[in-house]
Design an enzyme around this catalytic site. Structure first.
Site, short mmCIF file in Angstrom:
data_model
loop_
_atom_site.label_atom_id
_atom_site.label_comp_id
_atom_site.label_asym_id
_atom_site.label_seq_id
_atom_site.Cartn_x
_atom_site.Cartn_y
_atom_site.Cartn_z
N GLU A 60 0.75 -1.37 0.02
CA GLU A 60 0.07 0.27 -0.26
C GLU A 60 0.76 0.79 0.10
OE1 GLU A 60 -3.25 0.30 0.08
OE2 GLU A 60 -3.56 -1.97 -0.23
N ASP A 94 20.21 0.50 13.33
CA ASP A 94 18.86 1.74 12.57
C ASP A 94 19.20 2.58 11.76
OD1 ASP A 94 19.64 2.50 15.04
OD2 ASP A 94 17.63 3.22 16.30
N GLU A 161 17.37 -1.27 7.73
CA GLU A 161 16.36 -1.99 8.44
C GLU A 161 14.40 -2.17 8.03
OE1 GLU A 161 13.94 -2.18 13.18
OE2 GLU A 161 14.70 -0.47 11.94
#
Length: 259
Positions: A60, A94, A161
């Site tokens: 989406e 991250d 990530e």
């Protein structure tokens, strides 16, 4: 070493050392940005392939996040990570993030499998918080992947990530993040209880929506067309239009010659 002697002055880096380190870290952040670009391109290709060849789109929305140099320095100080390119690469996973929002839980695993099957993408770790939600109700599928980035003078293997969520999971996570930020992580008990209840409701919604989706597919006998294809002709329609136009042009040409 000065640091081992109590009261001894600490070494302060020279201005040239600081400039060199900043340049190295900026170059490092740039490679993480390129790593995000590589992953985003892979997902975009998969998305377009599904849209045009399978008449279905499991993705989406896709977004990305890159830690700023200031955030990297702050985390190194907070976590005791060496403030060097090597320290960041080895201890901070991250810096680069990609978030993929899917309609249904089954789509999450479908996209996960397609990414894992790509030869140049290495999955270093998988954390399935859908099968095993966190205590507060958080659900998401996390992949820590390594992707090659080809620079002018070398190849960098960059860690990115990837978070895969449904729309309901993403809405819940966004709300939870805002609440924890507002209360500096000291959230009142009644709000954490409400968040857990909302997580259960979101999970139930995901299950209900997928069940309805599967039932519609079974009745229709095929995947429903995605919105982006509404204005596109099928291959059969294109060929029929081509042949019809050719016949019209042929009739017109013959009429001109006979006239």
């Amino acid at each position: 070493m000065h640091d081992s002697v109590p009261g001894a002055p600490h070494h302060s880096p020279e201005a040239a050392e600081i400039r060199a380190l900043v340049n190295q870290l900026r170059r490092l952040v740039l490679t993480y940005k390129f790593g995000i670009d590589e992953v985003m391109t892979k997902i975009s290709i998969l998305r377009d392939e599904f849209r045009h060849m399978q008449n279905y789109n499991p993705v989406e929305h896709v977004s990305s996040r890159l830690k700023s140099l200031e955030s990297i320095v702050a985390k190194c100080r907070r976590k005791g990570i060496p403030l060097t390119p090597e320290g960041v690469r080895d201890h901070m996973f991250d810096v680069a993030g990609v978030r993929v929002t899917c309609s249904f839980v089954s789509d999450i695993y479908k996209v996960r499998d397609m990414l894992m099957n790509q030869a140049d993408l290495t999955v270093l770790e998988e954390r399935d918080y859908i099968a095993h939600p966190k205590a507060n109700g958080y659900k998401s599928l996390h992949l820590i992947v390594q992707v090659p980035v080809y620079l002018s003078d070398r190849v960098e293997h960059v860690i990115v990530e990837i978070q895969l969520r449904t729309i309901a999971m993403d809405f819940w996570a966004s709300l939870e993040h805002k609440i924890y930020y507002k209360y500096a992580r000291d959230v009142p008990r009644h709000l954490t209880d409400s968040l857990k209840l909302a997580a259960d409701v979101a999970s139930s919604l995901d299950s209900s929506m997928e069940r309805i989706h599967d039932e519609v597919k079974a009745i229709a006998g095929a995947e429903e067309p995605v919105e982006q294809r509404d204005s596109l002709l099928t291959p059969e329609e294109m060929l029929r239009n081509f042949w019809s136009a050719a016949e019209v042009e042929g009739d017109a040409l013959r009429a001109t010659r006979e006239g």
